[in-house]
Design a protein around this motif. Structure first.
Motif: not given
Length: 463
Positions: A150-156
């Motif tokens: 539900l929280d946070g981010e997806v980064s690449w």
């Protein structure tokens, strides 16, 4: 780490140019690093996937020479594996049953739209500590949803586009299994990439929105993440997305139009990648040079004229016997007669300098393999009373002269000098008598290929 790449088309149609470029880059990246290239057929769309489309993809890959090291793997043959992972995720609490009907889900999405928010599933059946779930409907089979963070981010760090970050709030709880138990696209891709130990995923930038979903699923099942690179799309010359109105978009239309695979590969390689100013190179060179640091981040424009220019280069470099194999079927369809005619490979060697396609080459070579039918008005214009004595003298020389380009050229010049004529005055009627047309390669080369008997017979018939 052994590099492992994959090309994973959906068999819902032909192998298009964008897919072919993706396959080429994935193949070359694996070859550059001494790795493994895998072919995977993502055929879970049962309504649109067809055996004919699967064959079209395999045919296109074979024509291009992009040989896979493993596969082809078919997702429909891996259903038991997907169901196994779904059950593991349900047991681990990273997935859950959802009994919301399609109409209820659409109503949720509509409420979000009305509030000016991104439409999504609202988590009605998502289990949370202290939450009471609705009663399970007795007459409804559930879907299985992934419990997205539900929280946070997806980064690449995208290998082509650079750093990309997407908030988990932008992602709802994705359906990973339908009511009948069949798994969905993003889930299958994640499991496949895990099982097949894919290290690098190169694909079109229309998949950027799928990547955070797949990353979250891979993290949930404890998989090692591959690196991702999203390739910019290919546009037509008008700047619009490449489509049928721009011409051929299926790879297998190009061999039918007379293009060589090495020309197509060379051209596709340069659609988004560069190595200095090098325009023409072999696939061995390409694999040695290829890395992702020289990738363009902007869309590439497909240019048929540039492809035709490259095709001309590769036709000129091609072995004449190979060209004969390609051209012969088309010539037979046009009524070519090869008995008692010049060797086809030798003819194509003479004709190939100026053509852009095998089709043009076959058309050009036909003048050696059909009975000439010169238009009467052209014969009247060029086969004049003033020229006929010179033609008769040249025919007499042809009966005994050494049959070589040099000797025939010398005989032509001697006859011209003796009759006070210029080369076009003799060459034009000769072309008409031999081929029925005025445009041919150099007349001495044409004479050599036709051979003494044919030249004498056609000259005597015209005189």
């Amino acid at each position: 780490m052994t590099v492992r790449t994959r090309f994973a088309p959906s068999p819902t149609g032909f192998l298009h140019l964008g897919g072919a470029r993706t396959a080429l880059y994935s193949w070359a990246f694996a070859r550059h690093h001494g790795g493994t290239f895998i072919l995977r057929i993502e055929d879970t769309d049962l309504e649109r996937s067809t055996p004919e489309a699967v064959q079209a993809i395999i045919d296109g890959m074979q024509w291009l020479g992009l040989q896979h090291d493993e596969g082809p793997f078919y997702q429909m043959q891996r259903m038991d594996r997907y169901r196994e992972v779904v059950q593991q995720m349900l047991a681990a609490g990273t997935a859950y049953y959802c009994y919301s009907s399609p109409d209820e889900v659409e109503a949720m999405r509509e409420r979000f739209r009305a509030a000016g928010e991104k439409p999504r599933y609202d988590g009605t059946w998502r289990p949370e500590p202290g939450k009471t779930l609705p009663p399970v409907p007795a007459d409804r089979k559930p879907v299985v949803r992934f419990k997205n963070p539900l929280d946070g981010e997806v980064s690449w760090n995208d290998l082509v586009k650079g750093p990309i970050t997407i908030s988990n709030k932008e992602l709802d709880d994705l359906v990973i299994a339908r009511p009948d138990g069949t798994p969905t696209y993003n889930f299958c891709v994640a499991v496949d990439d895990w099982d097949m130990r894919i290290t690098h995923v190169l694909r079109g930038d229309d998949h950027v929105n799928n990547t955070p979903r797949q990353i979250n699923i891979l993290r949930a099942i404890g998989a090692t993440l591959p690196e991702y690179g999203h390739l910019p799309m290919i546009l037509g010359a008008d700047g619009e997305k490449l489509s049928k109105r721009h011409g051929a978009v299926s790879v297998m239309e190009y061999p039918a139009q007379g293009f060589l695979p090495e020309a197509m590969l060379n051209y596709l390689a340069r659609l988004g990648w560069s190595h200095g100013d090098d325009e023409i190179f072999s696939m061995e060179q390409f694999c040695a040079w290829f890395d992702l640091s020289n990738m363009s981040r902007s869309a590439a424009q497909f240019n048929n004229e540039k492809l035709a220019w490259l095709n001309n280069h590769y036709i000129k470099q091609a072995d004449n016997a190979r060209l004969a194999e390609l051209a012969r079927p088309q010539m037979l369809a046009q009524g070519a007669v090869f008995e008692n005619a010049p060797e086809l490979a030798a003819v194509l060697g003479l004709m190939k300098e100026r053509v852009q396609t095998i089709n043009e080459l076959a058309d050009a070579a036909m003048l050696f393999y059909r009975t000439p039918q010169a238009p009467a008005e052209l014969l009247a214009q060029h086969l004049t009373v003033a020229v006929k004595p010179a033609l008769a003298a040249f025919a007499e020389r042809c009966a005994s002269v050494e049959w070589s380009k040099e000797a025939l050229s010398a005989a032509l010049k001697e006859v011209l000098a003796a009759h006070g004529l210029k080369m076009p005055q003799l060459a034009m009627p000769l072309r008409l008598l031999l081929t029925g047309q005025l445009q041919t390669p150099a007349i001495d080369a044409v004479l050599v290929l036709f051979g003494r008997a044919t030249v004498l017979a056609r000259m005597q018939a015209g005189l």
